[in-house]
Structure formats: C-alpha cells, structure tokens
Motif scaffolding. Sequence first.
Motif, short mmCIF file in Angstrom:
data_model
loop_
_atom_site.label_atom_id
_atom_site.label_comp_id
_atom_site.label_asym_id
_atom_site.label_seq_id
_atom_site.Cartn_x
_atom_site.Cartn_y
_atom_site.Cartn_z
N GLY A 1 32.18 7.35 -46.62
CA GLY A 1 33.63 7.47 -46.53
C GLY A 1 34.04 8.76 -45.86
N MET A 2 35.34 8.95 -45.75
CA MET A 2 35.89 10.15 -45.11
C MET A 2 35.75 11.38 -46.00
SD MET A 2 36.90 9.07 -42.20
CE MET A 2 37.78 10.53 -41.71
N SER A 3 35.64 11.19 -47.31
CA SER A 3 35.50 12.31 -48.24
C SER A 3 34.16 12.21 -48.95
CB SER A 3 36.65 12.29 -49.25
OG SER A 3 36.58 11.11 -50.02
N ASP A 4 33.80 13.26 -49.67
CA ASP A 4 32.48 13.28 -50.30
C ASP A 4 32.35 12.33 -51.49
OD1 ASP A 4 33.97 14.76 -52.08
OD2 ASP A 4 32.69 16.52 -52.01
N ASP A 5 33.45 11.71 -51.95
CA ASP A 5 33.28 10.69 -52.99
C ASP A 5 32.75 9.38 -52.42
OD1 ASP A 5 35.68 10.04 -51.72
OD2 ASP A 5 36.63 9.31 -53.55
N ALA A 6 32.80 9.23 -51.10
CA ALA A 6 32.17 8.12 -50.36
C ALA A 6 32.39 6.77 -51.06
CB ALA A 6 30.68 8.39 -50.16
N LEU B 1 31.64 11.24 -41.07
CA LEU B 1 31.63 10.58 -42.37
C LEU B 1 30.70 11.29 -43.34
CD1 LEU B 1 31.33 6.78 -41.43
CD2 LEU B 1 33.38 8.01 -42.15
N HIS B 2 30.99 11.12 -44.61
CA HIS B 2 30.05 11.48 -45.67
C HIS B 2 29.27 10.21 -45.97
CE1 HIS B 2 31.97 15.34 -46.88
NE2 HIS B 2 33.02 14.76 -46.32
N ARG C 1 26.03 14.42 -44.15
CA ARG C 1 27.17 14.28 -43.24
C ARG C 1 26.64 13.63 -41.97
NH1 ARG C 1 32.16 14.54 -43.56
NH2 ARG C 1 32.42 15.81 -41.74
N VAL D 1 41.29 8.50 -40.24
CA VAL D 1 41.45 9.91 -40.55
C VAL D 1 42.81 10.07 -41.20
CG1 VAL D 1 41.59 12.23 -39.60
CG2 VAL D 1 40.03 10.56 -38.60
N GLN D 2 42.85 10.76 -42.34
CA GLN D 2 44.10 10.90 -43.10
C GLN D 2 44.76 12.22 -42.83
OE1 GLN D 2 44.56 8.89 -46.46
NE2 GLN D 2 42.80 7.60 -46.18
#
Length: 129
Positions: free
Chosen positions: A23-28, A56-57, A71, A128-129
């Motif tokens: 995902g876009m963040s590390d919580d994937a 991505l993460h 990453r 991308v947010q």
Amino acid sequence: MMNTQSKKGQDGREKVALPCSFGMSDDAPRKGTVTSLSVKRCFVKTKAWAKDGMGLHVKLWLPEERWLPLRATVLYCMEKVGFELLFDNPTPGEVETLRALVGAAQAGRLRAGAGPEVTEDEPVALEVQ
C-alpha cells in the motif's frame, strides 16, 4: 520425465508463491501474492492497480512466520493481473533475507503458499493522497 529444476528468470528471479501486503503507507492494507522474486525485484499478483513509478510499502511473509517490510517502486502494471516492483535501497539485512528466500526457492525448500491466508483485493486503483 518431469523437470524438477527451478524456473529461473532474468536477474535470478525464482517462481514463488509468497503472501504479501502492500500500500501507499506502511500499514500496507492491500493483499496479493508474490509470484516471482529476486534480490532486486518481485512480481505481485493482485487485481489492484498502481501507476508506473509509484512508491509502495510492501511486506513479504517469510517462512519464519514474520513479515519482511520493504519499500519499492512500481516498474509496470498489468491491469487485473498485478505489477512488477523494484526494491528501493534494501538494507544489507534485507538483501540477506531476500537472498535466503531466493536460495530456498532454488533448492525447492520454499513451501508455496505458506503463511497467512491471502484473499486478493477487488480491482482498485492505488492513488497518491
């Protein structure tokens, strides 16, 4: 006679079936399956869509029953099939873990599909947010 040797691709890639999240963040939060792996890159089978060049993460499920967070950058995306990732500056420890995974796949010691159950996501665009 059946060929039991590993299917090695360019750049030392091996065919695998490793659960992953990304995902876009590390919580994937998205799920998929890594189907091709090398020390430098992997292919993620998923219905999710990502733009070329997107960062991505990604987390790979290891045989030791833990996640390897990395990453990566999207090299290309095949709609409703998946995408190729290039790992971004992995640490020496991450490279060693990836090398061990590739070696286990080459030796036939990597169990396909081992790990948490993976339910692929519905088609969705990563933005991308």
